[in-house]
Design an enzyme around this catalytic site. Structure first.
Site, PDB file in Angstrom:
ATOM      1  N   ARG A 128     -16.720   9.666  -2.040  1.00 21.37           N
ATOM      2  CA  ARG A 128     -17.664   8.516  -1.219  1.00 21.37           C
ATOM      3  C   ARG A 128     -18.753   7.670  -1.999  1.00 21.37           C
ATOM      4  NH1 ARG A 128     -16.582   7.643   4.644  1.00 21.37           N
ATOM      5  NH2 ARG A 128     -16.238  10.394   5.640  1.00 21.37           N
ATOM      6  N   LYS A 135     -18.169   6.854   8.862  1.00 19.95           N
ATOM      7  CA  LYS A 135     -19.641   6.707   7.936  1.00 19.95           C
ATOM      8  C   LYS A 135     -19.354   5.919   6.367  1.00 19.95           C
ATOM      9  CE  LYS A 135     -19.477  11.796   7.835  1.00 19.95           C
ATOM     10  NZ  LYS A 135     -18.489  13.139   7.024  1.00 19.95           N
ATOM     11  N   GLY A 136     -18.062   5.171   6.244  1.00 17.12           N
ATOM     12  CA  GLY A 136     -17.632   5.007   5.400  1.00 17.12           C
ATOM     13  C   GLY A 136     -18.074   3.559   4.164  1.00 17.12           C
ATOM     14  N   ASP A 162      -8.010  -1.563   8.026  1.00 17.18           N
ATOM     15  CA  ASP A 162      -6.827  -1.564   7.152  1.00 17.18           C
ATOM     16  C   ASP A 162      -5.224  -1.754   8.166  1.00 17.18           C
ATOM     17  OD1 ASP A 162      -4.480  -0.259   5.646  1.00 17.18           O
ATOM     18  OD2 ASP A 162      -4.675   1.373   6.496  1.00 17.18           O
ATOM     19  N   PHE A 183      -4.247   3.142  -1.320  1.00 15.20           N
ATOM     20  CA  PHE A 183      -5.349   3.930  -0.764  1.00 15.20           C
ATOM     21  C   PHE A 183      -6.489   3.985  -1.327  1.00 15.20           C
ATOM     22  CE2 PHE A 183      -8.124   7.681   0.815  1.00 15.20           C
ATOM     23  CZ  PHE A 183      -7.709   7.275   1.985  1.00 15.20           C
ATOM     24  N   VAL A 184      -7.577   3.359  -1.234  1.00 17.42           N
ATOM     25  CA  VAL A 184      -8.718   2.867  -2.265  1.00 17.42           C
ATOM     26  C   VAL A 184      -9.478   4.260  -1.869  1.00 17.42           C
ATOM     27  CG1 VAL A 184      -7.968   0.474  -3.212  1.00 17.42           C
ATOM     28  CG2 VAL A 184      -9.613   0.833  -0.864  1.00 17.42           C
ATOM     29  N   LYS A 197      -6.572  -4.991   4.203  1.00 15.26           N
ATOM     30  CA  LYS A 197      -5.924  -4.668   3.512  1.00 15.26           C
ATOM     31  C   LYS A 197      -4.981  -5.576   4.687  1.00 15.26           C
ATOM     32  CE  LYS A 197      -5.546   0.041   2.296  1.00 15.26           C
ATOM     33  NZ  LYS A 197      -5.606   1.442   2.502  1.00 15.26           N
ATOM     34  N   GLU A 244     -17.834  -3.340   8.504  1.00 16.46           N
ATOM     35  CA  GLU A 244     -16.658  -1.814   8.322  1.00 16.46           C
ATOM     36  C   GLU A 244     -16.534  -1.758   6.650  1.00 16.46           C
ATOM     37  OE1 GLU A 244     -15.380   0.291   9.086  1.00 16.46           O
ATOM     38  OE2 GLU A 244     -13.729   0.444  11.404  1.00 16.46           O
ATOM     39  N   ASP A 245     -16.219  -0.663   6.642  1.00 17.45           N
ATOM     40  CA  ASP A 245     -15.764  -0.646   5.312  1.00 17.45           C
ATOM     41  C   ASP A 245     -14.225  -1.270   5.436  1.00 17.45           C
ATOM     42  OD1 ASP A 245     -14.661   1.813   6.179  1.00 17.45           O
ATOM     43  OD2 ASP A 245     -14.445   3.479   5.234  1.00 17.45           O
TER      44      ASP A 245
HETATM   45  P1  IMP Z   1      -7.755   0.953  10.402  1.00 15.28           P
HETATM   46  O1  IMP Z   1      -8.004   1.165  12.427  1.00 15.28           O
HETATM   47  O2  IMP Z   1      -6.376   1.021   9.909  1.00 15.28           O
HETATM   48  O3  IMP Z   1      -7.711  -0.421  10.398  1.00 15.28           O
HETATM   49  O4  IMP Z   1      -8.630   1.948   9.533  1.00 15.28           O
HETATM   50  C1  IMP Z   1      -9.678   1.668   9.271  1.00 15.28           C
HETATM   51  C2  IMP Z   1     -10.569   2.969   8.821  1.00 15.28           C
HETATM   52  O5  IMP Z   1      -9.299   3.881   8.375  1.00 15.28           O
HETATM   53  C3  IMP Z   1     -11.436   2.666   7.800  1.00 15.28           C
HETATM   54  O6  IMP Z   1     -12.582   2.583   8.590  1.00 15.28           O
HETATM   55  C4  IMP Z   1     -11.752   3.672   7.038  1.00 15.28           C
HETATM   56  O7  IMP Z   1     -12.150   4.697   7.553  1.00 15.28           O
HETATM   57  C5  IMP Z   1     -10.202   4.340   7.276  1.00 15.28           C
HETATM   58  N1  IMP Z   1      -9.112   3.656   5.492  1.00 15.28           N
HETATM   59  C6  IMP Z   1      -8.187   3.018   5.915  1.00 15.28           C
HETATM   60  N2  IMP Z   1      -7.861   2.587   4.381  1.00 15.28           N
HETATM   61  C7  IMP Z   1      -8.390   3.236   3.488  1.00 15.28           C
HETATM   62  C8  IMP Z   1      -8.422   3.206   2.265  1.00 15.28           C
HETATM   63  O8  IMP Z   1      -7.683   2.306   1.813  1.00 15.28           O
HETATM   64  N3  IMP Z   1      -9.224   4.160   1.997  1.00 15.28           N
HETATM   65  C9  IMP Z   1     -10.012   4.888   2.564  1.00 15.28           C
HETATM   66  N4  IMP Z   1      -9.971   4.646   3.745  1.00 15.28           N
HETATM   67  C10 IMP Z   1      -9.352   4.156   4.639  1.00 15.28           C
END
Ligand code: IMP
Length: 175
Positions: A164, A41-42, A102, A151-152, A130, A98-99
């Protein structure tokens, strides 16, 4: 316990950067059929604004619903597809929207998945990056903002499904 949302990126700052990304994508994909794949959803807010910032006559928008098996605020990178694309993307030029990237685990998984659909090309556009939390090497072709390890929330990003709907990006402080 009280909660306070401390703004990090204002709606105006985000809008200006999204306009720049839209112009860059429109220029680079001028002669191609571009498909924006919004990861739900992000990215629903970012994707809606980005799509409108791309002045391109052959731009399609599709959605990929995902659910991460991660615990709390940590991603496991194991992604369940809850809604698949509505049409094949074979031979088309895909941009995964993607939002936030991370650890990179989610986008690495989605890139593998997308390659099985045989698009002509796949790029990644993330509003936020990040790099401090990187666990796997992934190329993020278009980045809105590089941020520190906080964490945002807001502008589509949630904390346990909350926030959201905030028009800006912030950090939750509890005290
Ligand atoms: P990754 O697999 O660690 O890169 O994380 C990706 C997903 O984790 C993103 O699409 C978000 O849904 C969630 N996510 C990671 N960091 C944050 C944050 O700081 N705030 C909110 N959601 C996050």
């Amino acid at each position: 316990m009280s909660e306070r949302v401390v703004p990090l990126l204002s709606a105006e700052t985000i809008a200006a950067r999204v306009r720049e990304l839209g112009q860059q994508i429109a220029d680079e994909y001028r002669d191609k059929n571009v498909v924006l794949v919004l990861v739900l959803k992000g990215s629903f807010v970012f994707g809606a604004d980005l799509a409108r910032a791309i002045d391109h006559p052959r731009c399609r928008v599709d959605f990929l619903g995902t659910r991460s098996y991660g615990e709390g605020t940590d991603s496991s990178g194991v992604v369940q597809i809850t809604q698949d694309l509505s049409r094949p993307v074979e031979g088309e030029d895909v941009i995964i929207v993607e939002d936030i990237v991370d650890t990179g685990l989610t986008i690495a998984h989605l890139l593998e998945l997308m390659k099985t659909r045989r698009p002509a090309s796949v790029k990644v556009c993330a509003l936020l990056h990040k790099p401090a939390r990187k666990k796997v090497e992934v190329q993020v072709d278009y980045v809105g903002f590089t941020i520190e390890d906080r964490f945002v929330i807001g502008y589509g990003l949630d904390w346990a499904e909350r926030f959201r709907n905030l028009p800006f990006i912030g950090v939750v402080e509890r005290g």
